[in-house]
Enzyme design. Structure first.
Site, PDB file in Angstrom:
ATOM      1  N   TYR A  64      -3.317  44.696  63.222  1.00 28.14           N
ATOM      2  CA  TYR A  64      -1.962  44.689  63.763  1.00 28.14           C
ATOM      3  C   TYR A  64      -1.961  44.838  65.278  1.00 28.14           C
ATOM      4  O   TYR A  64      -1.077  44.295  65.956  1.00 28.14           O
ATOM      5  CB  TYR A  64      -1.095  45.742  63.062  1.00 28.14           C
ATOM      6  CG  TYR A  64      -0.635  45.230  61.722  1.00 28.14           C
ATOM      7  CD1 TYR A  64       0.482  44.421  61.617  1.00 28.14           C
ATOM      8  CD2 TYR A  64      -1.373  45.482  60.564  1.00 28.14           C
ATOM      9  CE1 TYR A  64       0.877  43.889  60.395  1.00 28.14           C
ATOM     10  CE2 TYR A  64      -0.981  44.957  59.342  1.00 28.14           C
ATOM     11  CZ  TYR A  64       0.140  44.161  59.270  1.00 28.14           C
ATOM     12  OH  TYR A  64       0.527  43.624  58.061  1.00 28.14           O
ATOM     13  N   ARG A  67      -2.355  41.337  66.359  1.00 26.94           N
ATOM     14  CA  ARG A  67      -1.101  40.576  66.251  1.00 26.94           C
ATOM     15  C   ARG A  67      -0.121  40.975  67.347  1.00 26.94           C
ATOM     16  O   ARG A  67       0.587  40.114  67.901  1.00 26.94           O
ATOM     17  CB  ARG A  67      -0.473  40.800  64.876  1.00 26.94           C
ATOM     18  CG  ARG A  67      -1.244  40.151  63.736  1.00 26.94           C
ATOM     19  CD  ARG A  67      -0.451  40.212  62.450  1.00 26.94           C
ATOM     20  NE  ARG A  67       0.770  39.442  62.533  1.00 26.94           N
ATOM     21  CZ  ARG A  67       1.819  39.600  61.716  1.00 26.94           C
ATOM     22  NH1 ARG A  67       1.775  40.534  60.773  1.00 26.94           N
ATOM     23  NH2 ARG A  67       2.890  38.854  61.844  1.00 26.94           N
ATOM     24  N   VAL A 101       9.540  39.452  62.612  1.00 18.78           N
ATOM     25  CA  VAL A 101       9.190  40.819  63.010  1.00 18.78           C
ATOM     26  C   VAL A 101       8.784  40.884  64.481  1.00 18.78           C
ATOM     27  O   VAL A 101       8.281  41.912  64.942  1.00 18.78           O
ATOM     28  CB  VAL A 101       8.049  41.376  62.125  1.00 18.78           C
ATOM     29  CG1 VAL A 101       8.480  41.457  60.668  1.00 18.78           C
ATOM     30  CG2 VAL A 101       6.775  40.532  62.252  1.00 18.78           C
ATOM     31  N   ASP A 102       9.039  39.802  65.239  1.00 18.63           N
ATOM     32  CA  ASP A 102       8.519  39.713  66.605  1.00 18.63           C
ATOM     33  C   ASP A 102       9.417  40.319  67.680  1.00 18.63           C
ATOM     34  O   ASP A 102       9.017  40.435  68.836  1.00 18.63           O
ATOM     35  CB  ASP A 102       8.227  38.248  66.956  1.00 18.63           C
ATOM     36  CG  ASP A 102       9.404  37.317  66.681  1.00 18.63           C
ATOM     37  OD1 ASP A 102      10.546  37.653  67.065  1.00 18.63           O
ATOM     38  OD2 ASP A 102       9.185  36.255  66.070  1.00 18.63           O
ATOM     39  N   HIS A 117      12.424  42.271  57.456  1.00 21.00           N
ATOM     40  CA  HIS A 117      11.001  42.520  57.206  1.00 21.00           C
ATOM     41  C   HIS A 117      10.398  43.495  58.201  1.00 21.00           C
ATOM     42  O   HIS A 117       9.167  43.586  58.313  1.00 21.00           O
ATOM     43  CB  HIS A 117      10.231  41.199  57.211  1.00 21.00           C
ATOM     44  CG  HIS A 117      10.638  40.287  56.097  1.00 21.00           C
ATOM     45  ND1 HIS A 117      10.446  38.916  56.120  1.00 21.00           N
ATOM     46  CD2 HIS A 117      11.257  40.540  54.911  1.00 21.00           C
ATOM     47  CE1 HIS A 117      10.911  38.382  55.004  1.00 21.00           C
ATOM     48  NE2 HIS A 117      11.409  39.341  54.259  1.00 21.00           N
ATOM     49  N   CYS A 132       6.253  68.600  60.709  1.00 20.54           N
ATOM     50  CA  CYS A 132       5.297  68.529  61.814  1.00 20.54           C
ATOM     51  C   CYS A 132       5.072  67.117  62.333  1.00 20.54           C
ATOM     52  O   CYS A 132       4.411  66.923  63.369  1.00 20.54           O
ATOM     53  CB  CYS A 132       3.955  69.129  61.378  1.00 20.54           C
ATOM     54  SG  CYS A 132       3.216  68.320  59.930  1.00 20.54           S
ATOM     55  N   CYS A 146      -0.889  62.429  62.619  1.00 23.34           N
ATOM     56  CA  CYS A 146      -0.304  63.733  62.906  1.00 23.34           C
ATOM     57  C   CYS A 146      -1.441  64.745  62.994  1.00 23.34           C
ATOM     58  O   CYS A 146      -2.221  64.897  62.046  1.00 23.34           O
ATOM     59  CB  CYS A 146       0.689  64.134  61.820  1.00 23.34           C
ATOM     60  SG  CYS A 146       1.351  65.815  62.027  1.00 23.34           S
ATOM     61  N   CYS A 149      -0.966  67.645  59.989  1.00 19.97           N
ATOM     62  CA  CYS A 149      -1.177  67.385  58.559  1.00 19.97           C
ATOM     63  C   CYS A 149      -2.042  66.158  58.283  1.00 19.97           C
ATOM     64  O   CYS A 149      -2.410  65.913  57.136  1.00 19.97           O
ATOM     65  CB  CYS A 149       0.170  67.247  57.849  1.00 19.97           C
ATOM     66  SG  CYS A 149       1.067  65.718  58.268  1.00 19.97           S
ATOM     67  N   ALA A 230      15.205  25.022  66.467  1.00 23.83           N
ATOM     68  CA  ALA A 230      16.181  25.983  66.988  1.00 23.83           C
ATOM     69  C   ALA A 230      16.417  25.792  68.472  1.00 23.83           C
ATOM     70  O   ALA A 230      17.563  25.791  68.948  1.00 23.83           O
ATOM     71  CB  ALA A 230      15.690  27.401  66.703  1.00 23.83           C
TER      72      ALA A 230
END
Length: 245
Positions: A64, A67, A101-102, A117, A132, A146, A149, A230
Site C-alpha cells: 500500500y 500504491r 480510493v484515490d 470503498h 490507548c 499502538c 497494546c 470523463a
C-alpha cells in the site's frame, strides 16, 4: 449530450456515481495495473484481504505504500474539476458517490464525497481501537502500531470480503432513491452493491445517464448512453448554461 444537459438543468437532485475510469486520464493505475514488477508475484487475495494482512502485515503495508507512492504527482483531471465546480455553483444539489480510493474528487474541491470503498491515503486500526489507540500517536513501523497494546494500523480501504461502510452506503442509497437524475461515470458496473445504485435510481423514477468510453453492464439501465471519457465529456456536460452563472 443535449438531452442529458437538459435533464441536468431541470433536475432538483443529482447523484453521480464514479468508478476507475473517472481517474484513468489522471494516470491512476487500477489495483491490478499496480501489480507490476516485484508485486506481480502476489495474488490480490494476499494483498487485499484481512487474512492476507494478518498473515504478512509488513508485506501488505509496503504494497500500500507503493500504491500511495504511485499517486504522488497525480492531479485531478478536467472531469474531476467539472464536477467540483458544478457542486460549488449548486450547493446541496449534487451528491457525489465514488468507488475510487484515490482522493482526486476531494483534491479537485468536491464537498462531502461518499467514498464507498474507503480512502487509500487514510489509515485506521486493524482491531477495534482501545482507549490507548490514537492514530496521531502510533509508533513507527511497517505497519505502524499502538505502542501500548500493539494494535496495528491498516489502510483505510475496503478489502475483498468486507462490507462497505454502512453509513456511507446508506447515504448513497438514499441519494439514489431521491435523485431526479443519476450520472454513472467511468465504471464497468460489475461491482456490487455500488453498481446497484444506478438500478435503484431508475426504479425510483430518476433519469439515468451512463458516460463511459466502452459498453458497461449498466447500459441497459440507462435512458441515455454517452460514449466518451470523463475528462472529455463532463466539462461540456456540466458547463454553466448561463455564462454569468
Amino acid at each position: 449530450m443535449a438531452r442529458v444537459r437538459a435533464w441536468l438543468q431541470t433536475a432538483r437532485r443529482i447523484a453521480v456515481l464514479t468508478g476507475a475510469g473517472m481517474s484513468a486520464e489522471s494516470g491512476v493505475p487500477t489495483f491490478r495495473d499496480a501489480q507490476t514488477g516485484y508485486w506481480a508475484q502476489y495474488r490480490p487475495e494476499d494483498m487485499a484481504t484481512e487474512a492476507g494482512y494478518r498473515a504478512q502485515p509488513g508485506l501488505v503495508w509496503r504494497w500500500y505504500a507503493h500504491r500511495r507512492a504511485l499517486l504522488r504527482g497525480v492531479a485531478p483531471n478536467a472531469g474531476h474539476v467539472a464536477l467540483a465546480h458544478f457542486a460549488q455553483r449548486h450547493p446541496g444539489r449534487l451528491t457525489l458517490i465514488t468507488q475510487n480510493v484515490d482522493g482526486l474528487h476531494q483534491q479537485a474541491g468536491s464537498p462531502d464525497v461518499l467514498c464507498l470503498h474507503g480512502d487509500l491515503l487514510a489509515d485506521r486500526w486493524l482491531n477495534p481501537p482501545r482507549p490507548c489507540c490514537h492514530l496521531e500517536d502510533s509508533a513507527a513501523g511497517e505497519p505502524p502500531y499502538c505502542s501500548t497494546c500493539g494494535n496495528l494500523l491498516r489502510p483505510g480501504v475496503v478489502w475483498f470480503g468486507e462490507a462497505l461502510p454502512l453509513a456511507v452506503l446508506e447515504a448513497a442509497q438514499q441519494a439514489a432513491r431521491a435523485c431526479d437524475l443519476m450520472l454513472v461515470v467511468g465504471t464497468a458496473g460489475a461491482v456490487y452493491p455500488a453498481a446497484g445504485l444506478a438500478r435503484l435510481a431508475r426504479e425510483a423514477g430518476a433519469q439515468v445517464a451512463v458516460l463511459n468510453p466502452a459498453p458497461s453492464e449498466l447500459d441497459d439501465a440507462a435512458h441515455a448512453v454517452l460514449r466518451g471519457t470523463a475528462a472529455q465529456c463532463l466539462p461540456a456536460l456540466l458547463a454553466p448554461a448561463d455564462p454569468q452563472e
